[in-house]
Scaffold this active site. Structure first.
Site, mmCIF file in Angstrom:
data_model
loop_
_atom_site.group_PDB
_atom_site.id
_atom_site.type_symbol
_atom_site.label_atom_id
_atom_site.label_comp_id
_atom_site.label_asym_id
_atom_site.label_seq_id
_atom_site.Cartn_x
_atom_site.Cartn_y
_atom_site.Cartn_z
ATOM 1 N N GLY A 264 0.825 -1.212 0.000
ATOM 2 C CA GLY A 264 0.000 0.000 0.000
ATOM 3 C C GLY A 264 0.859 1.262 0.000
ATOM 4 O O GLY A 264 0.582 2.226 -0.731
ATOM 5 N N GLU A 281 -6.923 -0.003 1.426
ATOM 6 C CA GLU A 281 -7.470 -0.760 2.556
ATOM 7 C C GLU A 281 -6.398 -1.771 2.930
ATOM 8 O O GLU A 281 -6.165 -2.734 2.220
ATOM 9 C CB GLU A 281 -8.789 -1.413 2.127
ATOM 10 C CG GLU A 281 -9.672 -1.772 3.296
ATOM 11 C CD GLU A 281 -9.410 -3.184 3.750
ATOM 12 O OE1 GLU A 281 -8.569 -3.352 4.673
ATOM 13 O OE2 GLU A 281 -10.012 -4.105 3.198
ATOM 14 N N CYS A 315 -8.327 -8.848 7.380
ATOM 15 C CA CYS A 315 -7.624 -7.619 7.774
ATOM 16 C C CYS A 315 -8.195 -7.046 9.066
ATOM 17 O O CYS A 315 -7.477 -6.442 9.854
ATOM 18 C CB CYS A 315 -7.685 -6.597 6.658
ATOM 19 S SG CYS A 315 -9.326 -6.414 5.969
#
Ligand code: NDP
Length: 509
Positions: A264, A281, A315
């Site tokens: 990310g 996310e 997650c």
């Protein structure tokens, strides 16, 4: 086109019977394997570009396996940089010539059609998802596939109401969206990404994770069945570097990524300074906090669901349990008993609670972190269950005697491993819960409504569940703070992430 080839089911060995701390229970579950004869998996899949399956150029492919058996399921094309360009060109053409010109009510019809086809083919999707990802069939059947269909239904409803969704704004689609998804919820993450993007009027290129591309290619078949115009949905497979090519492509206007914090950050750096809108996310290390007035049996189910659902490869998993000291002993005893009843094994068996870890690499990561927990002095508990001889399995595990500085209390394990910690006061619970670089989710168990409100507002987490855990609904936004990313998916927030929302009168209309 037809996607069928008979799958195989291995009967579950009788040895998968339960054992409890007190010894073996006096009965066994009979094997209850889900049938796979309604599913066909092709031996090879091409890239899905412009409504056609095409080999990559130059021709290259890689193997996709079943993590529960380690057997090959298929080979899929490995996209090149030129293929990325082809996919983006197709998506751009479809955006300019058809999709962005369709009235919202027409886009909605396609989305409703996709939702209905997903429902009609739900058994097929559930079986393929389970075979490819290792998750228990009862989860893919009852959670992943119905929720994926629900997202398409939900966003279909918004497609012709964008002006009402965002008052005093002039919502406009962004253009071409590059979407990169992980392996833990392959179909559901696809739905989270594609449904709002199409409802808002964008076209997409989706890159699934390399270990779990099969339901995405099955979805390509749904795109054909629903007769979407060519180029509106494109799906390409290949390693991470191909994902990065997609992110960097100058014709891409929006990037949506779900996966590790490390990747990310690389994506955030790659789009910095460009016109591209970004949603990230990323990882999490959620606190699940149990106060002494909580209904303990109910809390136990929430704790189990919080960390052992999908083998903990979630997650927002509740991987840190904080028990108030006064209920620590009874809670732990109940938790160990409940842990001992979990059935680990064949993901296609309808009685299985914990399936296979998604890959050998992920299993090695879980094992390494569990070893670090032991080395750092935490006490391990694992039920005495027998694991299958083949496949990537790991016993549901809990650690007590964990301190805040232990790696198992700080790092995302992404496996069926719970760290149990304690607290005395709500203030201590808040401080410990927030002591993480992540901020994706949290849970609170208490009878007191006022305490719920206090905890919810004090915890730096995008989603806080009260007296439940891991509940998802298409209407509710989901996303994180800090290193868990930014932007929201789900609900109207998730729709806004795929729109330019200039104030009235400033967008040239
Ligand atoms: P990654 O972040 O590497 O993978 C997620 C997706 O990103 C995959 O499609 C992957 O492709 C792709 N990708 C990988 N590298 C790049 C890159 N440089 N540029 C663009 N896209 C890229 O996660 P892992 O599968 O490696 O898992 C590692 C850890 O990340 C896990 O142990 C877990 O802790 C965390 N994770 C968190 C998730 C979440 O939902 N928040 C989901 C998955 C993992 P490919 O599969 O081809 O590598």
């Amino acid at each position: 086109m037809t996607l069928t080839k008979k799958g195989e089911t291995k009967p579950a060995p009788a040895s998968w019977g339960l054992t409890t701390r007190g010894g073996k229970v006096p009965w066994e579950y009979a094997p209850a394997p889900e049938a796979t004869d309604h599913v066909e998996i092709q031996s090879e899949y091409g890239l899905f570009i412009d409504n056609e399956f095409r080999p990559s150029r130059p021709r290259a492919s890689f193997e996709v396996i079943n993590p529960a058996t380690e057997e090959r399921l298929a080979r899929v094309a490995r996209a090149s940089k030129a293929d990325v360009n082809r996919a983006v060109t197709a998506a751009r053409r479809a955006y300019d010539t058809t999709w962005s010109r369709l009235p919202g009510s027409e886009r909605a019809k396609y989305l409703y059609r996709i939702a209905r086809i997903l429902q009609e083919r739900s058994r097929e999707f559930a079986v393929v998802e389970t075979m490819n990802s290792g998750k228990p069939i009862k989860e893919s059947r009852d959670v992943d596939v119905p929720l994926a269909a629900a997202h398409f239904f939900y966003y279909a409803g918004w497609a012709d109401k964008l002006d009402y969704a965002f008052p005093n704004r002039e919502p406009r689609s962004l253009g071409v969206a590059a979407q990169i998804i992980p392996w833990n919820f392959p179909l559901l993450m696809l739905a989270w990404k594609i449904a709002p993007a199409l409802a808002a009027g964008n076209t997409v290129i989706l890159k699934p994770a390399s270990t779990t591309p099969l339901t995405a290619y099955l979805f390509a078949d749904v795109v054909l069945q629903a007769e979407l115009p060519p180029g509106v949905v494109n799906i390409i497979t290949g390693p991470g570097e191909i994902g990065m090519e997609l992110v960097k492509h100058p014709q891409v206007d929006k990037v949506a990524f779900t996966g590790s914090t490390q990747v990310g950050k690389m994506i955030a750096r790659a789009v910095a300074g460009s016109h591209k809108k970004l949603t990230l996310e990323l990882g999490g290390k959620a606190a699940n906090i149990v106060f002494d007035d909580a209904p303990l049996d109910q809390a136990i189910e929430g704790i189990i669901n919080g960390i052992y659902f999908n083998q903990g490869e979630v997650c927002c998993a509740g991987s840190r349990l904080f028990a108030q000291e006064s209920v620590y002993e009874p809670l732990l005893e109940k938790l160990k008993d409940r842990l001992s009843t979990l059935r680990v094994g064949d993901p296609l068996d309808k009685n299985t609670d914990v399936g296979a870890i998604n890959s050998a690499g992920q299993l090695a990561k879980v094992e390494e972190l569990v070893q670090s927990g032991i080395a750092e002095g935490a006490e391990i508990f694992q039920p005495d269950c027998q694991l299958p001889d083949r496949g990537f399995f790991f016993r549901p595990t809990l650690f007590t005697g964990v301190s805040q500085s232990h790696r198992i209390a700080q790092e995302e394990i992404f496996g069926p491993v719970l760290s149990v910690l304690t607290f005395r006061t709500p203030e201590e619970a808040i401080e410990k819960a927030n002591n993480t670089p992540y901020g994706l989710s949290a849970g609170v168990w208490t009878e007191k409504g006022s305490r719920i409100f206090k905890m919810v507002s004090a915890m730096r987490a995008g989603v806080v569940w009260a007296n439940t855990f891991n509940r998802f609904d298409p209407t509710s936004p989901f996303g994180g703070y800090k290193e868990s990313g930014y932007g929201r998916e789900g609900g109207i927030h998730g729709l806004g992430a795929y729109l330019d929302l200039a104030p009235n009168g400033t967008n040239g209309r």
